[in-house]
Structure formats: C-alpha cells, structure tokens
Design a protein around this motif. Sequence first.
Motif, short mmCIF file in Angstrom:
data_model
loop_
_atom_site.label_atom_id
_atom_site.label_comp_id
_atom_site.label_asym_id
_atom_site.label_seq_id
_atom_site.Cartn_x
_atom_site.Cartn_y
_atom_site.Cartn_z
N PHE A 1 -5.57 11.86 64.62
CA PHE A 1 -6.01 13.25 64.87
C PHE A 1 -5.13 13.89 65.95
CE2 PHE A 1 -8.78 16.51 66.73
CZ PHE A 1 -9.09 17.22 65.58
N LEU B 1 -1.67 14.53 64.60
CA LEU B 1 -1.69 15.67 63.67
C LEU B 1 -1.71 16.98 64.45
CD1 LEU B 1 -1.95 16.66 60.70
CD2 LEU B 1 -4.39 16.69 61.05
N VAL B 2 -2.59 17.02 65.48
CA VAL B 2 -2.69 18.24 66.31
C VAL B 2 -1.33 18.52 66.96
CG1 VAL B 2 -3.74 19.24 68.38
CG2 VAL B 2 -5.16 18.05 66.71
N VAL C 1 1.28 19.67 64.26
CA VAL C 1 1.00 21.01 63.75
C VAL C 1 1.20 22.05 64.85
CG1 VAL C 1 -0.77 22.50 62.73
CG2 VAL C 1 -0.57 20.15 62.00
N TRP C 2 0.87 21.65 66.09
CA TRP C 2 1.05 22.54 67.23
C TRP C 2 2.54 22.85 67.43
CZ3 TRP C 2 3.22 21.00 72.11
CH2 TRP C 2 3.15 21.98 73.09
N PRO D 1 4.97 26.10 65.10
CA PRO D 1 5.45 27.45 65.43
C PRO D 1 6.78 27.44 66.19
CG PRO D 1 3.13 27.25 65.91
CD PRO D 1 3.61 25.88 65.57
N LEU E 1 -12.13 17.58 59.45
CA LEU E 1 -11.49 17.93 60.72
C LEU E 1 -9.98 18.00 60.56
CD1 LEU E 1 -13.39 15.97 63.54
CD2 LEU E 1 -13.40 18.42 63.10
N PHE E 2 -9.41 17.00 59.85
CA PHE E 2 -7.96 16.95 59.64
C PHE E 2 -7.49 18.19 58.87
CE2 PHE E 2 -6.19 12.44 60.29
CZ PHE E 2 -7.01 12.22 61.38
N VAL F 1 -7.37 21.33 61.21
CA VAL F 1 -6.38 21.47 62.31
C VAL F 1 -5.31 22.53 61.99
CG1 VAL F 1 -4.55 20.27 63.56
CG2 VAL F 1 -6.77 19.19 63.28
N PRO F 2 -4.65 22.46 60.83
CA PRO F 2 -3.64 23.50 60.55
C PRO F 2 -4.24 24.90 60.50
CG PRO F 2 -3.48 21.69 58.97
CD PRO F 2 -4.72 21.48 59.75
N LEU G 1 -4.27 26.14 64.03
CA LEU G 1 -2.99 26.31 64.71
C LEU G 1 -1.98 27.15 63.95
CD1 LEU G 1 -2.64 22.69 66.10
CD2 LEU G 1 -3.12 24.74 67.40
#
Lengths: 333, 126
Positions: free
Chosen positions: A96, A99-100, A103-104, A107, B112-113, B116-117, B120
């Motif tokens: 998790f 992934l965050v 993905v963060w 941008p 939840l997975f 996330v995108p 964000l």
Amino acid sequence: MTNCSKRKISGHLPIAVSLVLAGCTGSQSTLDPAGQEAAEVHHLFVVMVIGGGFIWLAVIGLLLHSCRGQRQTWSEEGAGRLIAWGGVAFPGVVLFALLVYAVWLMPSVRPWLARTVPEPTQIEVTGEQFWWRIRYPAEDGVAGFETSNELRLPVGERVAFSLRAADVIHSFWIPSLGGKMDMIPGRTNVLSLLPTRTGVFKAPCAEFCGTSHTYMAFSVVVMEREAYDDWRRKQASGHQPEGSEGERLFIHHGCAACHSVRGTTPVAALGPDLTHFAERETVGAGTLANTRENVGRFIRDPSAIKPGAQMPAFDMVPQGEIAAISEFLAGLR
Amino acid sequence: MRLFPKEVESLWTLFTGPSIWAAHFLGCSIAVAVYCEKAGEAPITFAQMRLFLVLITLLALAGIVLSAWLAWRQWGFGSGDPPHDAPTREDRLLFQGFATLLLSGLSFVAVLFVAVPLVLIEACQP
C-alpha cells in the motif's frame, strides 16, 4: 572448492563487477539521470531496490532459520501470528505504501499536466522507418525549421514534444532525460522533459518497428541557452550554396529529391533533412559515426548497413563522385 | 422484523466482498474514462468527480465491512478454530463464515488499492 578455482573467481570478480557497474553510467543510462523526470524514476528505482533487498534478506533469513534443525518448534498459535503479521499485514501495508509512493510520483513524471507548469515549447518529433523527423517551432523571432536524427535542447527549461509516427508504432525514449512514450500512427502523444545537465545523450527507438529497429536512434545535445539560440538561428537560416562539385553531384544524382539542404536545394521531405549535417554525431540515425568514409559507405548501399532502409543503393555512382558528395556533406556546418 | 436474518445459508454471501470490489473497480474506471472523454461537456469539475468517487469508495468499504461482520457472526465471532473440515452442517457454515471473512479482508484492501490513484490523480491526460 579448490584454492585454484577460488583464485580464479576472485581474479575475475573485479572485471565482472566493473562490467556491471559500467552499465550504471553513460549516455544512455537511466541510472545516470540528466533530467528531472529521469531523476524521479531513478529515485523510485533506488527506493524499490533497497526496499526489495531488505525484504529479500528477511525472507531468506527466515528460510535459513526454518531449515536449521534441532530447534524448539513453534506453537501453532505463534506460527499463526507470524503468518498473519508477516504474510498478510506486512505485505499489505508495504504494498500500500509503495503504491501510494509510486502514484504520488506520477504528477512529477508527467508534470505538464499540473497547472503550475508554464506552457512549454513544443517540438514535433515523428518516427519513420528508421529515422526521426524533428520540427522546431518558430520562437523569439527565429523561424521554425525541420531537422533530423539529432535533438538539441536548452538546459534547465521544460520542453514538450508532440510525438507522431508516419508508418508503424515507434517509441520515444531518452533514458538519461526521461520518458518513454509511444509514437502511434494517427495519434499525437505529448511528452514533456526538463534536462538538468548539459551533455550528449543517446535515445534509441523503444518499440520494435522493423528490421532496422536497433539502428534507429537519435542523439540529444543539451546546451546552454545562449549556445542553443545560436544553433537555432544558424539552423533557421539554412546553408548558403557553395557551387562545389559535391553540391552539383548531390543534385545531379537525385539526392535532393528526398533530402533537403535548406538554402541550397529545393524543399524535399521524403528522407531526413541534411541541413548542417556535419554537426551531427552519427550517420544513419545513430548507426555509424559521422565520418566521410561512413557517409560514403552509407550512400553506396544503405541496406547493407541498415536492413530494410527505404533509401536505394547508389553503388552505380563512381567512387570519386561518392567521395565528392561525402565531402560536400562533411562541409555542411 | 430483523434487518439481517439470524442465519445466512447461501453460497452467495461468499461473493459479496469480491463483488463489491469488482463493481467499485469497474464503476471508478468507467466513471473516470467517461469523464475524461467528455471533459469539455461534463457539468462537474475534476475535484467534484474525485469527491464523488471518494464517496463511492467509502460506500464500498462500508458494504465490505458489513459483509465481514455478517461473516464473523456466521463464524461464531471467532469462537472456533479452523479448518472446520468435518462433514457436518455446522462445520460447513463455520467454514463458509471464515472464508467469507478472509475474502472480505482481501476485498477491503483491494478497494483501498483501487482508490489510491483516484485520490492522487491530477487531471485527464490529453
């Protein structure tokens, strides 16, 4: 293991290590970033490798621990707890978090989407079998122009590319600066990059596009703004005719039907533009070093160097005349 | 009248969590795809779109938690240990409850997975 074989391995180890490490630098390495996007990807890679390394060590440590005999066995409850925390909770939380994080980062890898970034200059790059057509827009009073197989960019400024393909799918990738992005016939994809250091970098086509896919690359020269402006002015003004024998033969043998030398020959757009060709690093889109001999070899039989190249062989042209054309091209500065 | 029946004896309860996950995944992907394709015509902004998807996500998570609670109840609130492999009706129920609970956990993490995108993502790619 005998002493002899140990010596052999320890003797070869430095060579093996240096060979592996040699891949970490150079003009075509994502591990030696020269652009903001490449640096972000490099950072992501390092974080993932270090994180993955720790997890690998922990799993292997656990495996070795479990393989050692004569130990007190775990209670069923303890083993259950280990599976629940180590096999479910830990991977869930770590994945998790990763992934965050990934993905963060997106941008900053695709920053032109953010509203805070000013509209960058768009350079149009078209992939063709097996070379790159590059069109610079008019900017600051300097007219737009077309060139090929060598991209020049100002350092520290964001540039956007409109990516197209003329025939099949190609892919635009400058490993040292960032990317990559596919070039798809009938579509315009946009990619933006910010070079952070001057230098010469190499960009291979990153999508199999035919027999000479591996011979389809371009050079990227990242320059200071002043030098870049000088280069643009020079490119835009073209090349004044010299009336040389090579120039005459270039037109006489029909080279100018496909290749433009702006200011000297009529506009032709079938093959790569050759204005200021002598400034380029390579011949045949990254295939050979730009020397007179290699230019001559390429003119005589392009398919021998780049299988499937669209340019026909000119082996019927006398050797001396090919040399004169090569001489003319070598003078296009 | 009870809101939830005292006992649920159907194999369908097993799929509640994964079904919510699948519906949430499809719903979010399709919503963003349609929004981005019709960005010029859509009456809502990207932020509103994101808020809508966050609400959908919370709804999906609530559904999965409810399914997990029902499964936990079916499993006797953890009173017996697995594997529940005796050929009896009682064990079949307990096994199903336990399996549903695990699947609900998996679905919760999966939703939840997927979310996330959504949180964000910055804008539609041209």
